[in-house]
Design a protein around this motif. Structure first.
Motif, PDB file in Angstrom:
ATOM      1  N   TRP A 159     -18.269  -4.691   1.753  1.00 13.61           N
ATOM      2  CA  TRP A 159     -17.728  -3.857   0.680  1.00 13.61           C
ATOM      3  C   TRP A 159     -18.709  -2.769   0.250  1.00 13.61           C
ATOM      4  O   TRP A 159     -18.424  -1.978  -0.652  1.00 13.61           O
ATOM      5  CB  TRP A 159     -17.416  -4.710  -0.550  1.00 13.61           C
ATOM      6  CG  TRP A 159     -16.480  -5.851  -0.357  1.00 13.61           C
ATOM      7  CD1 TRP A 159     -15.822  -6.225   0.792  1.00 13.61           C
ATOM      8  CD2 TRP A 159     -16.107  -6.805  -1.352  1.00 13.61           C
ATOM      9  NE1 TRP A 159     -15.061  -7.338   0.568  1.00 13.61           N
ATOM     10  CE2 TRP A 159     -15.205  -7.723  -0.734  1.00 13.61           C
ATOM     11  CE3 TRP A 159     -16.430  -6.980  -2.696  1.00 13.61           C
ATOM     12  CZ2 TRP A 159     -14.636  -8.789  -1.424  1.00 13.61           C
ATOM     13  CZ3 TRP A 159     -15.865  -8.032  -3.391  1.00 13.61           C
ATOM     14  CH2 TRP A 159     -14.976  -8.943  -2.759  1.00 13.61           C
ATOM     15  N   SER A 180       0.835  -1.193   0.000  1.00 10.47           N
ATOM     16  CA  SER A 180       0.000   0.000   0.000  1.00 10.47           C
ATOM     17  C   SER A 180       0.867   1.240   0.000  1.00 10.47           C
ATOM     18  O   SER A 180       1.944   1.257   0.570  1.00 10.47           O
ATOM     19  CB  SER A 180      -0.905   0.002   1.233  1.00 10.47           C
ATOM     20  OG  SER A 180      -1.723  -1.137   1.226  1.00 10.47           O
ATOM     21  N   GLY A 223      -9.820  -0.370  -1.244  1.00  7.24           N
ATOM     22  CA  GLY A 223      -9.528  -1.361  -0.209  1.00  7.24           C
ATOM     23  C   GLY A 223      -9.973  -2.766  -0.559  1.00  7.24           C
ATOM     24  O   GLY A 223      -9.825  -3.683   0.254  1.00  7.24           O
ATOM     25  N   GLN A 277     -13.679   5.499  -5.848  1.00  4.13           N
ATOM     26  CA  GLN A 277     -12.606   4.786  -5.155  1.00  4.13           C
ATOM     27  C   GLN A 277     -12.120   3.575  -5.945  1.00  4.13           C
ATOM     28  O   GLN A 277     -10.934   3.237  -5.898  1.00  4.13           O
ATOM     29  CB  GLN A 277     -13.091   4.380  -3.765  1.00  4.13           C
ATOM     30  CG  GLN A 277     -13.286   5.573  -2.845  1.00  4.13           C
ATOM     31  CD  GLN A 277     -14.215   5.308  -1.680  1.00  4.13           C
ATOM     32  OE1 GLN A 277     -14.868   4.253  -1.602  1.00  4.13           O
ATOM     33  NE2 GLN A 277     -14.314   6.262  -0.770  1.00  4.13           N
ATOM     34  N   THR A 302      -8.432   3.323  -4.442  1.00  2.00           N
ATOM     35  CA  THR A 302      -8.468   3.589  -2.997  1.00  2.00           C
ATOM     36  C   THR A 302      -9.638   2.843  -2.348  1.00  2.00           C
ATOM     37  O   THR A 302     -10.101   3.222  -1.279  1.00  2.00           O
ATOM     38  CB  THR A 302      -8.588   5.096  -2.711  1.00  2.00           C
ATOM     39  OG1 THR A 302      -9.822   5.602  -3.254  1.00  2.00           O
ATOM     40  CG2 THR A 302      -7.419   5.862  -3.302  1.00  2.00           C
ATOM     41  N   LEU A 326     -12.363  -5.738   3.634  1.00  2.07           N
ATOM     42  CA  LEU A 326     -11.594  -4.705   2.950  1.00  2.07           C
ATOM     43  C   LEU A 326     -10.206  -4.605   3.567  1.00  2.07           C
ATOM     44  O   LEU A 326     -10.022  -4.839   4.767  1.00  2.07           O
ATOM     45  CB  LEU A 326     -12.310  -3.360   3.055  1.00  2.07           C
ATOM     46  CG  LEU A 326     -13.659  -3.249   2.338  1.00  2.07           C
ATOM     47  CD1 LEU A 326     -14.285  -1.892   2.617  1.00  2.07           C
ATOM     48  CD2 LEU A 326     -13.512  -3.465   0.837  1.00  2.07           C
ATOM     49  N   ARG A 327      -9.223  -4.247   2.749  1.00  2.00           N
ATOM     50  CA  ARG A 327      -7.853  -4.104   3.234  1.00  2.00           C
ATOM     51  C   ARG A 327      -7.672  -2.856   4.103  1.00  2.00           C
ATOM     52  O   ARG A 327      -6.775  -2.792   4.931  1.00  2.00           O
ATOM     53  CB  ARG A 327      -6.886  -4.049   2.050  1.00  2.00           C
ATOM     54  CG  ARG A 327      -6.846  -5.318   1.205  1.00  2.00           C
ATOM     55  CD  ARG A 327      -6.222  -6.469   1.996  1.00  2.00           C
ATOM     56  NE  ARG A 327      -6.009  -7.637   1.151  1.00  2.00           N
ATOM     57  CZ  ARG A 327      -6.710  -8.762   1.221  1.00  2.00           C
ATOM     58  NH1 ARG A 327      -7.699  -8.853   2.112  1.00  2.00           N
ATOM     59  NH2 ARG A 327      -6.441  -9.777   0.445  1.00  2.00           N
ATOM     60  N   PHE A 328      -8.518  -1.857   3.868  1.00  2.00           N
ATOM     61  CA  PHE A 328      -8.476  -0.613   4.643  1.00  2.00           C
ATOM     62  C   PHE A 328      -9.775   0.131   4.403  1.00  2.00           C
ATOM     63  O   PHE A 328     -10.562  -0.232   3.502  1.00  2.00           O
ATOM     64  CB  PHE A 328      -7.271   0.262   4.255  1.00  2.00           C
ATOM     65  CG  PHE A 328      -7.092   0.443   2.764  1.00  2.00           C
ATOM     66  CD1 PHE A 328      -7.807   1.405   2.059  1.00  2.00           C
ATOM     67  CD2 PHE A 328      -6.192  -0.355   2.066  1.00  2.00           C
ATOM     68  CE1 PHE A 328      -7.645   1.563   0.695  1.00  2.00           C
ATOM     69  CE2 PHE A 328      -6.029  -0.203   0.683  1.00  2.00           C
ATOM     70  CZ  PHE A 328      -6.746   0.767   0.006  1.00  2.00           C
ATOM     71  N   PRO A 331     -12.326   2.515   2.898  1.00  2.00           N
ATOM     72  CA  PRO A 331     -12.347   3.103   1.553  1.00  2.00           C
ATOM     73  C   PRO A 331     -11.968   4.577   1.552  1.00  2.00           C
ATOM     74  O   PRO A 331     -12.421   5.359   2.394  1.00  2.00           O
ATOM     75  CB  PRO A 331     -13.806   2.901   1.113  1.00  2.00           C
ATOM     76  CG  PRO A 331     -14.288   1.737   1.906  1.00  2.00           C
ATOM     77  CD  PRO A 331     -13.587   1.834   3.224  1.00  2.00           C
ATOM     78  N   ARG A 353      -6.439   5.090   1.645  1.00  2.00           N
ATOM     79  CA  ARG A 353      -5.119   4.708   1.156  1.00  2.00           C
ATOM     80  C   ARG A 353      -5.205   4.351  -0.314  1.00  2.00           C
ATOM     81  O   ARG A 353      -6.279   4.101  -0.853  1.00  2.00           O
ATOM     82  CB  ARG A 353      -4.584   3.496   1.937  1.00  2.00           C
ATOM     83  CG  ARG A 353      -4.322   3.765   3.393  1.00  2.00           C
ATOM     84  CD  ARG A 353      -4.137   2.482   4.190  1.00  2.00           C
ATOM     85  NE  ARG A 353      -2.983   1.701   3.736  1.00  2.00           N
ATOM     86  CZ  ARG A 353      -2.647   0.513   4.254  1.00  2.00           C
ATOM     87  NH1 ARG A 353      -3.392  -0.027   5.212  1.00  2.00           N
ATOM     88  NH2 ARG A 353      -1.589  -0.126   3.817  1.00  2.00           N
ATOM     89  N   ARG A 386      -3.992   1.549  -3.054  1.00  2.00           N
ATOM     90  CA  ARG A 386      -3.418   0.224  -3.286  1.00  2.00           C
ATOM     91  C   ARG A 386      -3.985  -0.312  -4.595  1.00  2.00           C
ATOM     92  O   ARG A 386      -5.179  -0.548  -4.723  1.00  2.00           O
ATOM     93  CB  ARG A 386      -3.731  -0.745  -2.149  1.00  2.00           C
ATOM     94  CG  ARG A 386      -3.131  -2.128  -2.387  1.00  2.00           C
ATOM     95  CD  ARG A 386      -3.226  -3.021  -1.172  1.00  2.00           C
ATOM     96  NE  ARG A 386      -2.759  -4.369  -1.489  1.00  2.00           N
ATOM     97  CZ  ARG A 386      -2.544  -5.315  -0.575  1.00  2.00           C
ATOM     98  NH1 ARG A 386      -2.733  -5.039   0.699  1.00  2.00           N
ATOM     99  NH2 ARG A 386      -2.138  -6.510  -0.935  1.00  2.00           N
TER     100      ARG A 386
END
Length: 403
Positions: A144, A29, A158, A151, A156, A194-196, A198, A201, A203
């Motif tokens: 999600w 990221s 995630g 995004q 962005t 989600l990775r982060f 929304p 960040r 990625r």
């Protein structure tokens, strides 16, 4: 089209397994930082005349270096016309030279096409940038649901990257030509969070553009392939561009090679089915068509200026592989600020191919740059640096500066 690395295993079809092993890059990221403006300190010159061999020598040297690609073709187009610069071969078996009408896998530059479709629908008020996955694709996981189209387009969201899924990779290793249901690719990561949050960040994720295409289908009730034809190919005059499902390449084509193993280079052009990458990297095109596309897309010819303005709100983020100069991300497009000026476009890599398509913000000058092997920061980090420097030299020539 990067996927996640996995150790190869040997089979009689060596190319399939080497290609499967080198498919990938797992991106870390990047913390976003807002980049303002769209200044384009562009020279008013034109691409240098055919008699100037500087560019020819640059790519000839690149091809001849140890680990160099079998072929390179670049098309520079400006107010004074077009120039084709090529080195090496399109096909090691026949030895013929690369040509602008040769088909090729465009890898992640296909993400610019899904950007073009989505923003065309925004222009037509069929989609809004603030539309969410929960509203448009309720079958996707509730976790999600708050992710917006904006995004997805600027990476962005995630969303977990389905190409990193162990289940997806198991199928791919077992049969690289497996025919996936392209509209169910996100099912491979449907159980993941989600990775982060929304929007917090950057990625780069291949899942983003699958979701973009699904949103476009949902609001129009039209297959994505038809939307590409009606909203992108036809308006920009693309004659040799398609989104196939299988592994076959239309003739004539630039053969893509794996050069990472023992010589000779291995032809991996038809090792993989395009169904497993679909809207994120499955398009087949030609240097000539990509020139038409990027001039129209980067030049904002497909939608109103208000949409163009929103597309060009830049933040920190690099394409994969990183393009020339300093990279920033917009909506379905990247900004490459080089020492000679700014161009907008997209890069991509896929087994056998590495791509750059870029144009000035007005679309009047363009560069397509195709290398017939995969170059990325996991496989060949030193060559990524070398490639970016070479691409920047070509951007400088495009903008009328000496490389």
């Amino acid at each position: 089209m990067p996927l996640c690395c996995a150790p190869p295993r040997r089979t009689p079809f060596r190319g399939r397994l080497r290609a499967t092993a080198v498919l990938t890059v797992c991106l870390g990221s990047l913390v976003p930082a807002l980049v303002s403006g769209d200044a384009s300190a562009v020279s008013t010159g034109t691409p240098r005349p055919p008699g100037d061999r500087a560019l020819d020598r640059l790519i000839e040297k690149f091809v001849d270096e140890p680990g160099g690609p079998p072929g390179v073709i670049a098309v520079l187009r400006g107010d004074g016309g077009s120039r084709v610069v090529e080195a090496g071969v399109a096909d090691l078996r026949t030895g013929r030279a690369p040509r602008p009408d040769d088909h090729m896998r465009i890898a992640s530059t296909a993400k610019a096409f899904s950007g073009a479709v989505a923003l065309s629908l925004v222009d037509r008020r069929r989609l809004k940038l603030d539309d969410t996955l929960g509203e448009r694709l309720p079958r996707l996981p509730d976790a999600w649901g708050a992710v917006t189209l904006r995004q997805l387009l600027n990476h962005t969201s995630g969303l977990p990257d389905y190409t990193e899924s162990p289940a997806f990779l198991r199928v791919l290793r077992a049969d690289p030509r497996h025919r996936f249901d392209s509209r169910r690719l996100l099912d491979h990561v449907a159980g993941e969070p989600l990775r982060f949050a929304p929007g917090t960040r950057y990625r780069y994720s291949n899942s983003d553009n699958i979701a973009v295409a699904l949103m476009a289908e949902a609001v129009t009730r039209t297959p994505y392939e038809r939307l590409l034809r009606e909203l992108v190919y036809r308006p920009l005059g693309l004659r040799d561009t398609s989104l196939p499902q299988g592994h076959r390449m239309p003739a004539p084509y630039l053969h893509g090679y794996d050069v990472t193993g023992a010589p000779p280079p291995e032809d991996v052009s038809e090792v993989l089915s395009a169904s497993g990458v679909w809207a994120s990297g499955g398009i087949v095109s030609t240097p000539a068509d990509m020139t038409r596309f990027i001039r129209g897309y980067a030049g904002g010819k497909l939608y109103d200026r208000s949409v163009v303005h929103r597309q060009r709100r830049w933040r920190s983020g690099a394409s994969e592989p990183a393009g020339p100069g300093h990279n920033s991300v917009g909506l379905g497009i990247f900004r490459y600020a080089t020492r000679c000026g700014v161009v907008l476009g997209h890069t991509g890599n896929f087994p056998g191919y590495t791509q750059l398509a870029a144009a000035t913000p007005d679309g009047r000058r363009s560069l397509t740059f195709t290398v017939t092997t995969q170059i990325n920061k996991t496989l060949t980090p030193a060559r990524v640096k070398r490639l970016r420097a070479l691409q920047e030299d070509f951007v400088c020539a495009l903008l009328g500066r000496r490389p």
